[in-house]
Design a protein around this motif. Structure first.
Motif, PDB file in Angstrom:
ATOM      1  N   ARG A  30       6.897 -10.265  14.454  1.00 33.25           N
ATOM      2  CA  ARG A  30       7.159  -9.895  13.054  1.00 33.25           C
ATOM      3  C   ARG A  30       7.830  -8.516  12.998  1.00 33.25           C
ATOM      4  N   SER A  31       7.464  -7.609  13.901  1.00 30.03           N
ATOM      5  CA  SER A  31       8.127  -6.313  13.952  1.00 30.03           C
ATOM      6  C   SER A  31       9.594  -6.462  14.313  1.00 30.03           C
ATOM      7  N   VAL A  32       9.882  -7.321  15.268  1.00 28.00           N
ATOM      8  CA  VAL A  32      11.267  -7.530  15.692  1.00 28.00           C
ATOM      9  C   VAL A  32      12.088  -8.101  14.538  1.00 28.00           C
ATOM     10  N   GLU A  33      11.530  -9.053  13.810  1.00 25.93           N
ATOM     11  CA  GLU A  33      12.255  -9.695  12.706  1.00 25.93           C
ATOM     12  C   GLU A  33      12.554  -8.731  11.569  1.00 25.93           C
ATOM     13  N   THR A  34      11.703  -7.745  11.377  1.00 22.17           N
ATOM     14  CA  THR A  34      11.859  -6.818  10.245  1.00 22.17           C
ATOM     15  C   THR A  34      12.399  -5.454  10.652  1.00 22.17           C
ATOM     16  N   GLY A  35      12.314  -5.123  11.934  1.00 24.95           N
ATOM     17  CA  GLY A  35      12.693  -3.791  12.382  1.00 24.95           C
ATOM     18  C   GLY A  35      11.668  -2.728  12.051  1.00 24.95           C
ATOM     19  N   LEU A  36      10.516  -3.142  11.532  1.00 30.91           N
ATOM     20  CA  LEU A  36       9.485  -2.201  11.124  1.00 30.91           C
ATOM     21  C   LEU A  36       8.458  -2.000  12.232  1.00 30.91           C
TER      22      LEU A  36
ATOM     23  N   GLY B  99       7.917 -10.634   2.610  1.00 29.48           N
ATOM     24  CA  GLY B  99       8.980 -10.669   1.622  1.00 29.48           C
ATOM     25  C   GLY B  99      10.000  -9.565   1.836  1.00 29.48           C
ATOM     26  N   GLY B 100      11.086  -9.635   1.052  1.00 34.52           N
ATOM     27  CA  GLY B 100      12.158  -8.666   1.181  1.00 34.52           C
ATOM     28  C   GLY B 100      11.728  -7.254   0.853  1.00 34.52           C
ATOM     29  N   ASP B 101      10.676  -7.116   0.029  1.00 37.31           N
ATOM     30  CA  ASP B 101      10.216  -5.772  -0.313  1.00 37.31           C
ATOM     31  C   ASP B 101       9.599  -5.058   0.882  1.00 37.31           C
ATOM     32  N   ALA B 102       9.229  -5.822   1.916  1.00 36.91           N
ATOM     33  CA  ALA B 102       8.660  -5.189   3.109  1.00 36.91           C
ATOM     34  C   ALA B 102       9.657  -4.244   3.756  1.00 36.91           C
TER      35      ALA B 102
ATOM     36  N   ASP C 195       7.588   1.457   5.285  1.00 36.25           N
ATOM     37  CA  ASP C 195       7.686   2.247   6.511  1.00 36.25           C
ATOM     38  C   ASP C 195       7.061   1.555   7.713  1.00 36.25           C
ATOM     39  N   ALA C 196       6.185   0.572   7.492  1.00 36.25           N
ATOM     40  CA  ALA C 196       5.527  -0.103   8.611  1.00 36.25           C
ATOM     41  C   ALA C 196       4.828  -1.357   8.114  1.00 36.25           C
ATOM     42  N   LEU C 197       4.603  -2.276   9.043  1.00 33.86           N
ATOM     43  CA  LEU C 197       3.698  -3.399   8.810  1.00 33.86           C
ATOM     44  C   LEU C 197       2.293  -2.951   9.196  1.00 33.86           C
ATOM     45  N   LEU C 198       1.311  -3.448   8.471  1.00 38.14           N
ATOM     46  CA  LEU C 198      -0.089  -3.135   8.770  1.00 38.14           C
ATOM     47  C   LEU C 198      -0.849  -4.436   8.933  1.00 38.14           C
ATOM     48  N   ASN C 199      -1.381  -4.674  10.127  1.00 41.15           N
ATOM     49  CA  ASN C 199      -2.125  -5.899  10.411  1.00 41.15           C
ATOM     50  C   ASN C 199      -3.542  -5.545  10.856  1.00 41.15           C
ATOM     51  N   LEU C 200      -4.512  -5.799   9.979  1.00 45.53           N
ATOM     52  CA  LEU C 200      -5.919  -5.623  10.323  1.00 45.53           C
ATOM     53  C   LEU C 200      -6.496  -6.991  10.641  1.00 45.53           C
ATOM     54  N   THR C 201      -7.248  -7.077  11.732  1.00 51.16           N
ATOM     55  CA  THR C 201      -7.792  -8.365  12.125  1.00 51.16           C
ATOM     56  C   THR C 201      -9.127  -8.183  12.827  1.00 51.16           C
ATOM     57  N   ASN C 202      -9.834  -9.276  12.990  1.00 50.77           N
ATOM     58  CA  ASN C 202     -11.091  -9.281  13.728  1.00 50.77           C
ATOM     59  C   ASN C 202     -11.107 -10.515  14.625  1.00 50.77           C
ATOM     60  N   ASP C 203     -10.564 -10.351  15.826  1.00 54.31           N
ATOM     61  CA  ASP C 203     -10.496 -11.471  16.771  1.00 54.31           C
ATOM     62  C   ASP C 203     -11.759 -11.616  17.598  1.00 54.31           C
TER      63      ASP C 203
ATOM     64  N   LEU D  93       0.842  -1.189   0.000  1.00 51.55           N
ATOM     65  CA  LEU D  93       0.000   0.000   0.000  1.00 51.55           C
ATOM     66  C   LEU D  93       0.884   1.248   0.000  1.00 51.55           C
ATOM     67  N   THR D  94       0.895   1.949  -1.118  1.00 52.46           N
ATOM     68  CA  THR D  94       1.660   3.190  -1.220  1.00 52.46           C
ATOM     69  C   THR D  94       0.701   4.352  -1.018  1.00 52.46           C
ATOM     70  N   LEU D  95       0.930   5.099   0.023  1.00 55.20           N
ATOM     71  CA  LEU D  95       0.036   6.190   0.383  1.00 55.20           C
ATOM     72  C   LEU D  95       0.417   7.465  -0.375  1.00 55.20           C
ATOM     73  N   PRO D  96      -0.536   8.368  -0.580  1.00 54.36           N
ATOM     74  CA  PRO D  96      -0.189   9.685  -1.117  1.00 54.36           C
ATOM     75  C   PRO D  96       0.871  10.331  -0.229  1.00 54.36           C
ATOM     76  N   GLY D  97       1.957  10.746  -0.841  1.00 52.91           N
ATOM     77  CA  GLY D  97       3.078  11.255  -0.061  1.00 52.91           C
ATOM     78  C   GLY D  97       4.245  10.302  -0.049  1.00 52.91           C
ATOM     79  N   GLY D  98       4.000   9.035  -0.481  1.00 51.64           N
ATOM     80  CA  GLY D  98       5.106   8.104  -0.669  1.00 51.64           C
ATOM     81  C   GLY D  98       5.324   7.072   0.415  1.00 51.64           C
ATOM     82  N   LYS D  99       4.678   7.193   1.573  1.00 52.51           N
ATOM     83  CA  LYS D  99       4.844   6.194   2.619  1.00 52.51           C
ATOM     84  C   LYS D  99       4.273   4.841   2.149  1.00 52.51           C
ATOM     85  N   THR D 100       4.941   3.748   2.542  1.00 54.01           N
ATOM     86  CA  THR D 100       4.533   2.412   2.107  1.00 54.01           C
ATOM     87  C   THR D 100       4.243   1.536   3.309  1.00 54.01           C
ATOM     88  N   LEU D 101       3.121   0.839   3.265  1.00 46.32           N
ATOM     89  CA  LEU D 101       2.727  -0.100   4.331  1.00 46.32           C
ATOM     90  C   LEU D 101       2.669  -1.498   3.755  1.00 46.32           C
TER      91      LEU D 101
END
Length: 529
Positions: A449-455, A415-418, A422-430, A392-400
């Motif tokens: 997953r944040s720790v593994e990627t640094g994101l 993947g490596g492109d992550a 700029d961030a991981l985005l996790n939407l869920t319904n628990d 997801l590339t947001l207006p302004g260039g930030k990528t999720l």
């Protein structure tokens, strides 16, 4: 301790199965919401001693000779997965009239199936068994191999991998940034099982010494990484609002509640900041928050544009419909939309890894004739899976990097492109699982997953747990489970990883090779004695 080890080794029949089952149950207490790190130090030594005593008739073939160890591993796994996954049955009670009959399959059947992975691990370990530290290495190698297989066999379900028991808090999560989950799985089993050496004395000094060294490295690297300065937010900084609407799942399935649900999300979206500060740049709703096909409801998009202020974006989960061929029903996708202040959809991503029996029905042509349907599918035929993941590339260039629901439990989904994002985005319904251990377990795995990627991680859940997490797995802000409201925060910056996810995977393979080498050396020495 030697007396206890001897008693456990001599167990047989029902008593042996019961002790293995209880040992598996004990290990569950290391997982959320308990987080008792000491629990596996009791359960895994018991497993080692049970396998010590599981020597089959030497005149039998390999399979029959190691079948007692297979059964021990199965009962241990059944206790572990039953205690850790019983809450799956809660999802079937949301529509009890249709699915209550399947509760035993979810509560007992799924753990019984997953237990076969640990059964194979115990049997393989027994084949490689020796004495002293070698058997601890054999168990760690075997569990690591079977946990790896569990991550992709039949689409994979690596929920509650053993390594998470060694990562209850951020201090203890940082090793995943070096050796990945696979490496943590193996070394965790080695460390947890090492106290078994006290009961048999052979290899005691070397085994416990190595276990202590691994624990020191695990905590030491955690202290080191947590002491590093936090990276500054990306320029320009983004303010993110998490909306946690706390909507009962039964209401989400009620057509008469759709308008009210939509307005509830809008109300939380347009509320002024709690501290009177800057309005959020991005508002985030949970998975399938929009209770209808958004592209078929232009009035809903108009309503969103009325609520969003100039320059604001809404990120929401929604069902997306796509036309098929002539005369064919449309395809439906579990999706994420990015919507701007004019009510235009400026970005979208579809879920790649669907939940079997939840979002789609395996062997649909056969099972649908038996009256079976996917539990969480909002339409006949269930969801379709996307072939690729769209950033997801947001207006302004930030990528999720989008991860919908349980996609966050798969390290291989990222993947490596992550890392360019700029961030991981996790939407869920628990909400499907109620106030059970499920949402807490899910949240822990997403944080790793944040720790593994640094994101940093933006995680939004209908009933919780919603949070913004930095690249060290620390919660910046969020909601506990079962609360309604919104929270605004600045998106943290991302960490520069010393070791990429691909290198983490290679380090995990290196650990497997080292353990196997130790197994071979110990096995050869054992045979030659």
């Amino acid at each position: 301790m030697e007396w206890l080890a001897g008693r456990i080794m001599l167990l047989s029949g029902t008593r042996r199965a019961l002790v293995a089952f209880v040992a598996g149950l004990i290990a569950v207490f290391a997982l959320p919401p308990f987080g008792i790190f000491a629990a596996p130090f009791l359960s895994f030594p018991i497993l080692v001693w049970l396998i010590d005593g599981a020597s089959g008739n030497p005149d039998h073939g390999v399979l029959r000779r190691n079948f007692p160890a297979f059964l021990i591993g199965w009962w241990f796994g059944f206790g572990y997965f039953l205690g850790g996954l019983w809450w799956l049955g809660n999802a079937l009670l949301v529509e009890a009239d249709d699915f209550a009959w399947a509760v035993p399959l979810a509560v007992v059947g799924v753990p019984a199936f997953l237990a076969f992975f640990y059964a194979l691990a115990a049997a393989l370990a027994r084949i490689l068994w020796s004495d002293g530290m070698g058997r601890i290495a054999a168990l760690a190698f075997s569990f690591g191999l079977l946990e790896w297989l569990r991550s992709f066999v039949l689409t994979g379900f690596p929920w509650n991998a053993i390594g998470y028991a060694a990562m209850p808090v951020p201090l203890m999560m940082q090793s995943a940034a070096v050796i990945g989950l696979a490496g943590v799985n193996m070394l965790a089993v080695f460390v947890f099982a090492a106290p078994a050496l006290i009961g048999t004395r052979k290899g005691l000094g070397a085994g416990l010494g190595l276990a202590v060294l691994l624990i020191a490295a695990h905590f030491g690297y955690g202290f080191y990484r947590l002491e590093q300065p936090l990276p500054p937010p990306a320029d320009p900084a983004l303010t993110v609002r998490l909306v946690q609407p706390l909507i009962d799942q039964s209401k989400k399935l009620d057509d008469n509640e759709r308008a009210a649900i939509f307005e509830d999300h809008l109300e939380l979206t347009q509320a002024p900041p709690a501290d009177g500060g800057k309005r959020p740049d991005i508002v985030v709703w949970p998975e399938t928050a929009v209770p209808f096909i958004l592209t078929e409801n232009p009035d809903a998009l108009l309503r969103i544009s009325d609520v969003l202020q100039d320059g604001q974006l809404l990120i929401t989960g929604a069902v997306r419909a796509e036309a098929s061929g002539a005369g064919q029903p449309p395809r439906y996708y579990n999706s994420i939309y990015v919507i701007d202040d004019r009510g235009q959809i400026v970005g979208a991503s579809d879920k790649v890894h669907l939940v079997p029996f939840g979002e789609y029905l395996p062997l649909e042509n056969l099972l649908s004739t038996m009256g079976l349907n996917a539990v969480a599918a909002a339409m006949p035929g269930g969801f379709s899976a996307s072939a690729t993941r769209t950033l997801l590339t947001l207006p302004g260039g930030k990528t999720l990097y989008p991860l919908i629901c349980y996609e966050a439990i798969f390290p291989g989904e990222i993947g490596g492109d992550a890392l360019q994002g700029d961030a991981l985005l996790n939407l869920t319904n628990d909400a499907w699982f109620g106030n059970t251990p499920g949402p807490y377990q899910h949240f822990l795995q997403a944080r790793v997953r944040s720790v593994e990627t640094g994101l940093p991680l933006i995680r939004d859940a209908n009933t919780g747990i919603s949070a913004v997490v930095n690249g060290r797995g620390e919660v910046v802000t969020g909601f506990p489970f079962g609360t309604r409201g919104f929270v605004d925060t600045i998106l943290p910056g991302k960490f520069s990883l010393l070791i990429s996810p691909e290198e983490q995977e290679r380090n995990g393979m290196l650990i497997a090779c080292l353990l196997f080498g130790l197994v071979v050396i110990s096995r050869v020495s054992f045979i030659l004695r």
